[in-house]
Design a protein around this motif. Structure first.
Motif, PDB file in Angstrom:
ATOM      1  N   ILE A  33       4.655  27.461  34.797  1.00 60.29           N
ATOM      2  CA  ILE A  33       4.963  27.010  34.410  1.00 60.29           C
ATOM      3  C   ILE A  33       6.215  27.238  33.372  1.00 60.29           C
ATOM      4  O   ILE A  33       7.013  27.062  32.755  1.00 60.29           O
ATOM      5  N   ALA A  34       5.917  26.970  32.118  1.00 58.91           N
ATOM      6  CA  ALA A  34       5.851  27.971  31.135  1.00 58.91           C
ATOM      7  C   ALA A  34       6.674  29.685  31.305  1.00 58.91           C
ATOM      8  O   ALA A  34       7.871  29.493  30.671  1.00 58.91           O
ATOM      9  N   SER A  53      -0.328  25.904  34.096  1.00 57.19           N
ATOM     10  CA  SER A  53       0.617  26.210  32.827  1.00 57.19           C
ATOM     11  C   SER A  53       1.257  27.500  32.888  1.00 57.19           C
ATOM     12  O   SER A  53       1.995  27.774  32.107  1.00 57.19           O
ATOM     13  N   GLN A  54       0.579  29.048  33.132  1.00 55.68           N
ATOM     14  CA  GLN A  54       1.359  29.934  32.903  1.00 55.68           C
ATOM     15  C   GLN A  54       2.732  30.242  33.854  1.00 55.68           C
ATOM     16  O   GLN A  54       3.501  30.755  33.683  1.00 55.68           O
ATOM     17  N   TRP A  58       9.565  26.528  39.443  1.00 53.42           N
ATOM     18  CA  TRP A  58       9.426  25.875  38.034  1.00 53.42           C
ATOM     19  C   TRP A  58      10.646  26.641  37.418  1.00 53.42           C
ATOM     20  O   TRP A  58      11.014  26.133  36.804  1.00 53.42           O
ATOM     21  N   THR A  75      -2.479  30.562  36.450  1.00 51.88           N
ATOM     22  CA  THR A  75      -2.784  29.228  35.871  1.00 51.88           C
ATOM     23  C   THR A  75      -1.550  28.387  35.970  1.00 51.88           C
ATOM     24  O   THR A  75      -0.042  29.055  35.902  1.00 51.88           O
ATOM     25  N   GLU A  85       3.769  31.521  21.123  1.00 48.58           N
ATOM     26  CA  GLU A  85       2.810  30.455  21.989  1.00 48.58           C
ATOM     27  C   GLU A  85       2.548  29.048  21.887  1.00 48.58           C
ATOM     28  O   GLU A  85       2.512  28.262  23.234  1.00 48.58           O
ATOM     29  N   GLY A 123       4.830  27.078  24.641  1.00 50.61           N
ATOM     30  CA  GLY A 123       3.031  26.579  25.501  1.00 50.61           C
ATOM     31  C   GLY A 123       3.062  25.375  25.596  1.00 50.61           C
ATOM     32  O   GLY A 123       2.847  24.300  26.582  1.00 50.61           O
ATOM     33  N   SER A 124       3.547  24.306  24.753  1.00 53.40           N
ATOM     34  CA  SER A 124       3.733  22.721  24.582  1.00 53.40           C
ATOM     35  C   SER A 124       5.030  21.788  24.374  1.00 53.40           C
ATOM     36  O   SER A 124       5.676  21.579  25.431  1.00 53.40           O
ATOM     37  N   ILE A 161       8.530  23.016  26.504  1.00 54.84           N
ATOM     38  CA  ILE A 161       7.980  22.391  27.832  1.00 54.84           C
ATOM     39  C   ILE A 161       8.524  20.926  27.690  1.00 54.84           C
ATOM     40  O   ILE A 161       9.460  20.169  28.708  1.00 54.84           O
ATOM     41  N   TYR A 162       7.450  20.032  26.878  1.00 60.12           N
ATOM     42  CA  TYR A 162       8.167  19.040  26.703  1.00 60.12           C
ATOM     43  C   TYR A 162       9.474  18.221  25.953  1.00 60.12           C
ATOM     44  O   TYR A 162      10.048  16.787  27.435  1.00 60.12           O
TER      45      TYR A 162
END
Length: 476
Positions: free
Chosen positions: A260-261, A257-258, A94, A255, A10, A14-15, A18-19
């Motif tokens: 995209i991730a 974010s879900q 995505w 969501t 996660e 989660g971040s 992705i970035y």
């Protein structure tokens, strides 16, 4: 323990990842002059040139098929099913985005691998992220770290993922005991990997196109049979991806974010852009025309074909079968089999099992070649260590059929993130070199001449290159 790995996943996916993936993809898209769009018309010509044999390495087509063998695995089936189950239909969008952006990242890493390649004791070209970290950055310690990550991932964990999907598919379709399927897959893989990189490349140049056409062809037939539903599915994918509606008719509140991730996570596991695996195959080619960017362009085709074609074929089958959340308690490949049965009848489960065997087998063989390649970098490519790696590879194939499904995928995601972070850091630091390669190739194309890399034009780069890797380019 699974909860711990889930927590790490996660954080990473989660971040951080992705970035990093988005940032690197956008950066290289800009630095290479939008290479994935600029050269899309060159793909046909690049494929035609890729079959020309040159001394000292594989043909570019053989390298492409070897890299596709690693890419096209259970991730294209079970991974897509997991992405839709976790992120809804929007995850497919995505996945597409990750492929389009990832093409520029793949161009960068594969061009660098070609540039910094060197010959082994048998005259075969070798290279990859470990080499460009050592030669381009002067950081051999970083290359060693990456090589260890890759050996763990491709020599061990990823093969467990492939075997796990095969055993579950065969159990679902034919009630085959997991241990039996693992042993059979391990023996078949061992018989091929003893042939080394050239033997594997010769097999994969015909094996990969055939198995890909089988799956995509089947999906096209199913889509044509349900042609009336296709527009609605595409609209659902786009709306779900952008958060305009809850996926799957509101049965689950996915969501943004879900989506995209899940899309990026499974898309990267499938196309491997930025992970640092594909460059190991790209470096082994004697590129034609003799320019690092030529192999980078050929390998972009692999990202395009893997995610935009093969993964989309899988996604359409899942979405045509109905609400993806209906089968969430099922696991990965079995969700795909259930969808196929819904659309085609009972024979569909057996067909998916057959396809996943082909996909998994090709991945395991190519994964081993990547791992063995990094033994060369670590100077451990003696007979004893190579056989230890072979034994470890087939052992994890057997073991992968017996471990729990969530644990296998969580471990795969964590080691994939470790590889990607190390590799993306290296290629971002080497982005001026990527810019130089892309500009040099474009300059020669504009002049209407066959691109040929001349290291004498770039003395700073030339001093980093292995002797005879580019100074003596083949002539027509």
């Amino acid at each position: 323990m699974p909860d711990f790995f889930s927590f790490i996943n996660e954080i990473l996916w989660g971040s951080v990842m992705i970035y990093l993936l988005l940032g690197a993809g956008c950066w290289f898209t800009w630095r290479t002059g939008f290479v994935q769009f600029r050269y899309i018309r060159q793909f046909g010509k690049s494929l035609k040139n890729s079959i020309s044999p040159q001394p000292g390495g594989l043909t570019s087509f053989q390298a492409l098929c070897t890299s596709l063998a690693a890419r096209i695995g259970s991730g294209n089936l079970a991974g897509v099913a997991l992405a839709i189950a976790a992120g809804g239909a929007g995850a497919v969008f995505w996945m597409w985005v990750s492929a389009i952006i990832g093409m520029a990242t793949s161009f960068a890493e594969c061009s660098l691998a070609q540039l910094y390649k060197e010959r082994d004791s048998k005259g075969q070209f070798r290279g990859g992220p470990a080499w460009y970290m050592a030669r381009g950055l002067g950081m051999r310690w970083m290359g060693v770290l990456f090589a260890i990550f890759l050996l763990i991932a491709y020599g061990l964990i990823f093969n467990s993922v492939q075997a796990n999907s095969v055993s579950r598919a065969l159990t679902f379709a034919f009630d085959v005991p997991p241990l039996f399927s693992g042993i059979a897959l391990a023996i078949a893989s061992l018989l091929v990997i003893v042939g080394g990189i050239k033997g594997v490349a010769r097999l994969m140049q015909w094996f990969v196109p055939i198995m890909a056409l089988l799956w995509v062809g089947c999906s096209i037939v199913i889509c044509l049979w349900h042609i009336g539903q296709i527009p609605e599915i595409i609209v659902t994918i786009v709306k779900s991806a952008l958060g305009w509606q809850e996926a799957a008719a509101g049965a689950a509140g996915y969501t943004l974010s879900q989506a995209i991730a899940s899309g990026f996570q499974r898309g990267m596991f499938s196309n491997e852009a930025g992970m640092g695996s594909t460059p190991n195959a790209a470096a082994s080619a004697a590129s034609w025309p003799p320019h690092p960017a030529a192999q980078g362009i050929v390998q972009m085709i692999g990202v395009l074909g893997d995610t935009l074609i093969i993964c989309t074929a899988s996604a359409m089958i899942i979405l045509l079968a109905g609400n993806g959340t209906t089968y969430i308690p099922m696991e990965g490949i079995q969700l795909m089999q259930k969808a196929m049965v819904t659309l085609t009848g009972e024979w569909g489960a057996g067909f998916v099992a057959f396809i996943v065997i082909l996909f998994a087998f090709s991945s395991i063989v190519a994964n081993y070649i990547y791992a063995e390649n990094n033994l060369v970098f670590l100077k451990l490519d003696n007979v004893r260590v190579i056989w230890l790696l072979r034994i470890a590879t087939v052992s994890t194939v057997v073991g992968g059929t017996l471990v729990s499904f969530p644990l296998v995928w969580q471990l795969a995601d964590i080691i994939m993130a470790c590889m990607a972070i190390t590799n993306l850091t290296a290629i971002l630091l080497l982005s001026p070199v990527v810019h130089t390669i892309a500009s040099d190739y474009l300059r020669q194309r504009k002049l209407g001449v066959r691109p040929e890399f001349d290291p004498r034009r770039y003395p700073d780069i030339r001093q980093q290159l292995a002797p005879d890797s580019w100074d003596e380019t083949p002539r027509e």
